[in-house]
Design a protein around this motif. Structure first.
Motif, PDB file in Angstrom:
ATOM      1  N   ILE A  79       0.824  -1.210   0.000  1.00  0.00           N
ATOM      2  CA  ILE A  79       0.000   0.000   0.000  1.00  0.00           C
ATOM      3  C   ILE A  79       0.857   1.258   0.000  1.00  0.00           C
ATOM      4  O   ILE A  79       0.370   2.344  -0.326  1.00  0.00           O
ATOM      5  CB  ILE A  79      -0.942  -0.004   1.220  1.00  0.00           C
ATOM      6  N   GLN A  80       2.125   1.134   0.344  1.00  0.00           N
ATOM      7  CA  GLN A  80       2.966   2.317   0.457  1.00  0.00           C
ATOM      8  C   GLN A  80       3.446   2.837  -0.890  1.00  0.00           C
ATOM      9  O   GLN A  80       3.956   3.945  -0.982  1.00  0.00           O
ATOM     10  CB  GLN A  80       4.185   2.001   1.344  1.00  0.00           C
ATOM     11  N   SER A  81       3.290   2.054  -1.952  1.00  0.00           N
ATOM     12  CA  SER A  81       3.747   2.511  -3.259  1.00  0.00           C
ATOM     13  C   SER A  81       2.799   3.584  -3.798  1.00  0.00           C
ATOM     14  O   SER A  81       1.585   3.550  -3.550  1.00  0.00           O
ATOM     15  CB  SER A  81       3.804   1.330  -4.235  1.00  0.00           C
ATOM     16  N   PRO A  82       3.321   4.554  -4.542  1.00  0.00           N
ATOM     17  CA  PRO A  82       2.452   5.598  -5.118  1.00  0.00           C
ATOM     18  C   PRO A  82       1.373   5.035  -6.033  1.00  0.00           C
ATOM     19  O   PRO A  82       0.259   5.549  -6.084  1.00  0.00           O
ATOM     20  CB  PRO A  82       3.431   6.492  -5.887  1.00  0.00           C
ATOM     21  N   GLY A  83       1.698   3.957  -6.765  1.00  0.00           N
ATOM     22  CA  GLY A  83       0.706   3.368  -7.663  1.00  0.00           C
ATOM     23  C   GLY A  83      -0.485   2.802  -6.906  1.00  0.00           C
ATOM     24  O   GLY A  83      -1.641   2.986  -7.313  1.00  0.00           O
ATOM     25  N   ALA A  84      -0.215   2.102  -5.802  1.00  0.00           N
ATOM     26  CA  ALA A  84      -1.301   1.543  -4.998  1.00  0.00           C
ATOM     27  C   ALA A  84      -2.154   2.643  -4.383  1.00  0.00           C
ATOM     28  O   ALA A  84      -3.387   2.542  -4.330  1.00  0.00           O
ATOM     29  CB  ALA A  84      -0.736   0.643  -3.903  1.00  0.00           C
ATOM     30  N   ARG A  85      -1.524   3.708  -3.954  1.00  0.00           N
ATOM     31  CA  ARG A  85      -2.287   4.822  -3.376  1.00  0.00           C
ATOM     32  C   ARG A  85      -3.155   5.503  -4.429  1.00  0.00           C
ATOM     33  O   ARG A  85      -4.273   5.936  -4.132  1.00  0.00           O
ATOM     34  CB  ARG A  85      -1.324   5.826  -2.741  1.00  0.00           C
ATOM     35  N   LEU A  86      -2.641   5.590  -5.651  1.00  0.00           N
ATOM     36  CA  LEU A  86      -3.456   6.148  -6.730  1.00  0.00           C
ATOM     37  C   LEU A  86      -4.681   5.278  -6.983  1.00  0.00           C
ATOM     38  O   LEU A  86      -5.797   5.789  -7.138  1.00  0.00           O
ATOM     39  CB  LEU A  86      -2.621   6.262  -8.005  1.00  0.00           C
ATOM     40  N   LEU A  87      -4.505   3.957  -7.022  1.00  0.00           N
ATOM     41  CA  LEU A  87      -5.631   3.059  -7.247  1.00  0.00           C
ATOM     42  C   LEU A  87      -6.641   3.140  -6.108  1.00  0.00           C
ATOM     43  O   LEU A  87      -7.857   3.098  -6.335  1.00  0.00           O
ATOM     44  CB  LEU A  87      -5.138   1.622  -7.409  1.00  0.00           C
ATOM     45  N   LEU A  88      -6.150   3.253  -4.865  1.00  0.00           N
ATOM     46  CA  LEU A  88      -7.059   3.415  -3.728  1.00  0.00           C
ATOM     47  C   LEU A  88      -7.837   4.720  -3.834  1.00  0.00           C
ATOM     48  O   LEU A  88      -9.034   4.762  -3.533  1.00  0.00           O
ATOM     49  CB  LEU A  88      -6.263   3.377  -2.417  1.00  0.00           C
ATOM     50  N   PHE A  89      -7.161   5.772  -4.234  1.00  0.00           N
ATOM     51  CA  PHE A  89      -7.827   7.065  -4.433  1.00  0.00           C
ATOM     52  C   PHE A  89      -8.913   6.945  -5.495  1.00  0.00           C
ATOM     53  O   PHE A  89     -10.045   7.418  -5.310  1.00  0.00           O
ATOM     54  CB  PHE A  89      -6.772   8.099  -4.834  1.00  0.00           C
ATOM     55  N   MET A  90      -8.590   6.301  -6.611  1.00  0.00           N
ATOM     56  CA  MET A  90      -9.566   6.132  -7.681  1.00  0.00           C
ATOM     57  C   MET A  90     -10.761   5.307  -7.220  1.00  0.00           C
ATOM     58  O   MET A  90     -11.919   5.679  -7.452  1.00  0.00           O
ATOM     59  CB  MET A  90      -8.903   5.461  -8.889  1.00  0.00           C
ATOM     60  N   ARG A  91     -10.489   4.188  -6.553  1.00  0.00           N
ATOM     61  CA  ARG A  91     -11.579   3.312  -6.122  1.00  0.00           C
ATOM     62  C   ARG A  91     -12.463   4.003  -5.081  1.00  0.00           C
ATOM     63  O   ARG A  91     -13.691   3.860  -5.111  1.00  0.00           O
ATOM     64  CB  ARG A  91     -10.988   2.024  -5.560  1.00  0.00           C
TER      65      ARG A  91
END
Length: 298
Positions: free
Chosen positions: A98-110
């Motif tokens: 979850i700490q990667s920027p990509g995962a945070r972007l996906l969480l933001f989108m979802r």
């Protein structure tokens, strides 16, 4: 090591099954079962049958893991306390994936997509009743139409469209986000029921494509030991959005009847900005570098 379209094909099959069930369930409930009591009995039986499938889950037969577990000394479990539960929850949300920027972007989108959905639903069913005098059977056939296109989207169109985009679906999911926002506005404003069906089919196709893309990106961003936890965080985010979304939609409608729809458009505008700024940088390029590294190792 799999390509974006291969991952989309595998995950899309699961979404296709869910879409078909979403299509058949309302139709069976209104046309075949007919009464609330019968549908309740059928739902309980299907739930028990679904739960029994847990008995057939595959079990790891790795001898190395078994030997390693057997060689470790047994330790008594610490007593359950409020602090231990709190530590477990905190550590869950701080897992490395979850700490990667990509995962945070996906969480933001979802998160924003789920909020937009639940806010929209507070006014959507009321609008259908007002404009077209929708009853139970009308809703059932409409949900069947939605399920049909969701199944087609996840089972077929997502893989084909991602392959067409040459493994870089940035502009594809950007267009899907625009369709999800603008399509809902169009569906709310039109006075033609045929147009509602057509527009919502396009919206559901866009939803299926973007959901498949997000799921495949999760499998790319997280390792085998982290991907389950990452999916769990996604489900938690959606559940939290489902808790606050309807209440927020009601409050917005109380303030002004057009505010819920405006907030849906604003939510998807934020998603589009996030995609434009960060999706290719933190997800597409990361996945491409991983494939290149694997090819060098081979």
């Amino acid at each position: 090591g799999y390509s974006e379209s291969q991952r989309a094909s595998a995950i899309g099959k699961l979404g296709m099954v869910a879409g078909l069930s979403f299509m058949l369930g309302p139709v069976l409930g209104t046309s075949v079962l007919g009464s609330f009591l019968n549908t309740t009995y059928a739902a309980v039986m299907l739930t028990l049958l679904s739960g029994s499938m847990l008995l057939f889950l595959p079990v790891s037969n790795s001898e190395s893991n078994s030997a390693k577990a057997a060689s470790l000394p047994t330790k008594s479990s610490p007593p359950l306390s409020l602090q231990s539960v709190k530590d477990s929850i905190v550590s869950f949300f701080y897992m490395p994936a979850i700490q990667s920027p990509g995962a945070r972007l996906l969480l933001f989108m979802r998160c924003f997509m789920a909020l937009a959905f639940h806010i929209f639903m507070t006014i959507w069913t009321v609008s259908l009743k007002k404009r077209f005098d929708f009853g139970a059977r009308d809703h059932a056939f409409f949900m069947g139409w939605i399920g049909l296109w969701y199944a087609v989207s996840q089972g077929l169109l997502a893989r084909l469209l991602i392959r067409f985009c040459a493994e870089d679906p940035t502009w594809l999911i950007l267009m899907c986000s625009v369709c999800l926002g603008c399509g809902r506005v169009w569906a709310m404003m039109t006075s033609s029921l045929v147009m509602v069906y057509a527009v919502m089919a396009c919206v559901i196709i866009a939803l299926g494509v973007i959901n498949t893309t997000i799921s495949t990106d999760c499998s790319r961003l997280a390792g085998k030991d982290q991907v389950g936890g990452l999916y769990g965080v996604f489900e938690a985010v959606e559940g939290f959005s489902g808790l606050i979304g309807p209440s927020l939609g009601g409050l917005l409608f109380t303030a002004h009847p057009h505010l819920p729809l405006a907030s849906v458009v604003a939510a998807y505008a934020c998603v589009c900005i996030g995609i434009l700024l960060y999706y290719r940088k933190y997800i597409v390029n990361l996945g491409q570098s991983s494939i290149d590294d694997k090819q060098k190792d081979d």
